[in-house]
Scaffold this motif. Sequence first.
Motif, short mmCIF file in Angstrom:
data_model
loop_
_atom_site.label_atom_id
_atom_site.label_comp_id
_atom_site.label_asym_id
_atom_site.label_seq_id
_atom_site.Cartn_x
_atom_site.Cartn_y
_atom_site.Cartn_z
N PRO A 142 0.80 -1.23 0.00
CA PRO A 142 0.00 0.00 0.00
C PRO A 142 0.83 1.27 0.00
O PRO A 142 0.41 2.29 -0.57
CB PRO A 142 -0.84 -0.12 1.28
CG PRO A 142 -0.09 -1.08 2.16
CD PRO A 142 0.56 -2.04 1.22
N GLU A 143 2.02 1.25 0.63
CA GLU A 143 2.85 2.46 0.66
C GLU A 143 3.34 2.80 -0.74
O GLU A 143 3.34 3.97 -1.15
CB GLU A 143 4.05 2.27 1.60
CG GLU A 143 3.67 2.04 3.05
CD GLU A 143 3.36 0.58 3.37
OE1 GLU A 143 3.44 -0.27 2.45
OE2 GLU A 143 3.02 0.30 4.54
N ARG A 144 3.77 1.78 -1.47
CA ARG A 144 4.19 2.02 -2.86
C ARG A 144 3.03 2.55 -3.69
O ARG A 144 3.19 3.47 -4.49
CB ARG A 144 4.73 0.73 -3.47
CG ARG A 144 6.05 0.26 -2.91
CD ARG A 144 6.45 -1.09 -3.50
NE ARG A 144 7.73 -1.56 -2.97
CZ ARG A 144 8.25 -2.75 -3.21
NH1 ARG A 144 7.61 -3.61 -4.00
NH2 ARG A 144 9.41 -3.10 -2.69
N ALA A 145 1.87 1.95 -3.49
CA ALA A 145 0.70 2.38 -4.25
C ALA A 145 0.35 3.83 -3.95
O ALA A 145 0.06 4.61 -4.88
CB ALA A 145 -0.49 1.47 -3.93
N GLN A 146 0.39 4.22 -2.68
CA GLN A 146 0.06 5.60 -2.32
C GLN A 146 1.04 6.58 -2.94
O GLN A 146 0.65 7.67 -3.39
CB GLN A 146 0.05 5.74 -0.80
CG GLN A 146 -0.33 7.13 -0.30
CD GLN A 146 -1.70 7.59 -0.79
OE1 GLN A 146 -2.62 6.77 -0.94
NE2 GLN A 146 -1.84 8.88 -1.05
N LEU A 147 2.31 6.21 -2.96
CA LEU A 147 3.31 7.08 -3.58
C LEU A 147 3.00 7.28 -5.07
O LEU A 147 3.07 8.42 -5.58
CB LEU A 147 4.70 6.47 -3.41
CG LEU A 147 5.87 7.26 -4.01
CD1 LEU A 147 5.96 8.64 -3.40
CD2 LEU A 147 7.18 6.49 -3.82
N VAL A 183 0.06 7.00 -6.51
CA VAL A 183 -1.17 7.80 -6.61
C VAL A 183 -0.85 9.28 -6.48
O VAL A 183 -1.34 10.11 -7.26
CB VAL A 183 -2.18 7.37 -5.53
CG1 VAL A 183 -3.31 8.39 -5.41
CG2 VAL A 183 -2.76 6.00 -5.85
N GLU A 184 -0.01 9.63 -5.52
CA GLU A 184 0.35 11.04 -5.32
C GLU A 184 1.09 11.60 -6.53
O GLU A 184 0.84 12.73 -6.96
CB GLU A 184 1.20 11.17 -4.06
CG GLU A 184 0.43 10.87 -2.78
CD GLU A 184 1.32 10.75 -1.56
OE1 GLU A 184 2.56 10.91 -1.71
OE2 GLU A 184 0.80 10.48 -0.45
N GLN A 185 2.00 10.81 -7.09
CA GLN A 185 2.75 11.28 -8.25
C GLN A 185 1.85 11.44 -9.47
O GLN A 185 1.98 12.41 -10.23
CB GLN A 185 3.89 10.31 -8.55
CG GLN A 185 4.98 10.30 -7.48
CD GLN A 185 6.03 9.24 -7.72
OE1 GLN A 185 5.89 8.38 -8.58
NE2 GLN A 185 7.12 9.30 -6.96
N ILE A 194 -0.83 14.19 -13.65
CA ILE A 194 -1.99 14.08 -14.54
C ILE A 194 -3.22 14.59 -13.77
O ILE A 194 -4.11 13.82 -13.39
CB ILE A 194 -2.22 12.63 -15.01
CG1 ILE A 194 -0.91 12.01 -15.51
CG2 ILE A 194 -3.27 12.57 -16.13
CD1 ILE A 194 -1.03 10.55 -15.92
N PRO A 195 -3.29 15.89 -13.52
CA PRO A 195 -4.36 16.43 -12.68
C PRO A 195 -5.74 16.36 -13.30
O PRO A 195 -6.75 16.50 -12.59
CB PRO A 195 -3.93 17.89 -12.46
CG PRO A 195 -3.05 18.21 -13.63
CD PRO A 195 -2.34 16.94 -13.96
N LEU A 220 -8.99 8.08 -10.77
CA LEU A 220 -7.71 7.61 -10.26
C LEU A 220 -8.03 6.66 -9.10
O LEU A 220 -8.33 7.10 -8.00
CB LEU A 220 -6.83 8.77 -9.81
CG LEU A 220 -5.48 8.42 -9.15
CD1 LEU A 220 -4.69 7.45 -10.00
CD2 LEU A 220 -4.67 9.69 -8.90
N LEU A 221 -7.98 5.36 -9.39
CA LEU A 221 -8.39 4.35 -8.43
C LEU A 221 -7.17 3.62 -7.88
O LEU A 221 -6.13 3.56 -8.52
CB LEU A 221 -9.31 3.32 -9.10
CG LEU A 221 -10.52 3.86 -9.88
CD1 LEU A 221 -11.26 2.71 -10.55
CD2 LEU A 221 -11.44 4.64 -8.96
#
Length: 272
Positions: free
Chosen positions: A227-232, A234-236, A241-242, A247-248
């Motif tokens: 999950p930590e890798r995934a959250q990173l 997601v933030e990037q 790509i705003p 964004l799931l």
Amino acid sequence: MSVVVVTDSSCCLDPKMAERYDIRIVPLHVISDGRDYREGIDELPEDLSGATTSGPSPAELLEVYTRAFDDSDGDGVVAVHLSRLLSGTWEAAKNAADSFGDRVRLIDSQNTAMGLGFAALEAARAAESGADLDDVYSRAVEVAASGRTLLVVDRLDHLRRGGRIGTATALLGTALAMKPVLHLVDGKLVLREKTRTMTKAMAKLVDGVVAEAGRTPLLAVHHRGAPERAQLLVEQLAERIPDAAELLTCEIDGVLGAHVGPGAIGIVVARR
């Protein structure tokens, strides 16, 4: 009624989202310690390191297609499944759909995870808006064709044992201690580029998705117990790509998890 969309459990769709759009999900199977588990129905073992997988039988698919067709009141069914090069599901689906003629339309997404899930989701949204069978089918085909899946795994031996990558690629990641970035091309998992560390590999994932995204893309970050890798990621992605339409974050479970192993991380991008 309206056209009903069917897919398989490799789609990684959130069950609440599938229920919201009445997407029927056929379970794939995980075989562990001699027991057959249905993904999404049975509680799976936490450790799938020695598990094997299989697709649904024609009888299982026929049962789901029949119920979906009846519920559509004759409007028809669009069934979008994972790549035929990754599973025998496609052949079973063809056998199951034969008796329906063109009222059950099959699509090989040439993808998996949300590369498949987005195609099913957008098709179901079209069906909900009143689109007929031809238009729902076309929508699923278009979104599936736009899907791109990039992946990095901690260890390549899971994919090698399952026959999803070749021995040469597997050796690249083990003997040379590299973190290859993989992607799906024409339904087959192949090497995209080589990196030395997971950090660099994750940066390549984001760069690759940004290059493919276009305007208002559909994005999904997948992970297997990371999950930590995934959250990173997601933030990037949110920063770079705003204008993403979605964004799931989706955890990889069951069948896909048995093949990619713990620590895997990936991104799917598709175009609405």
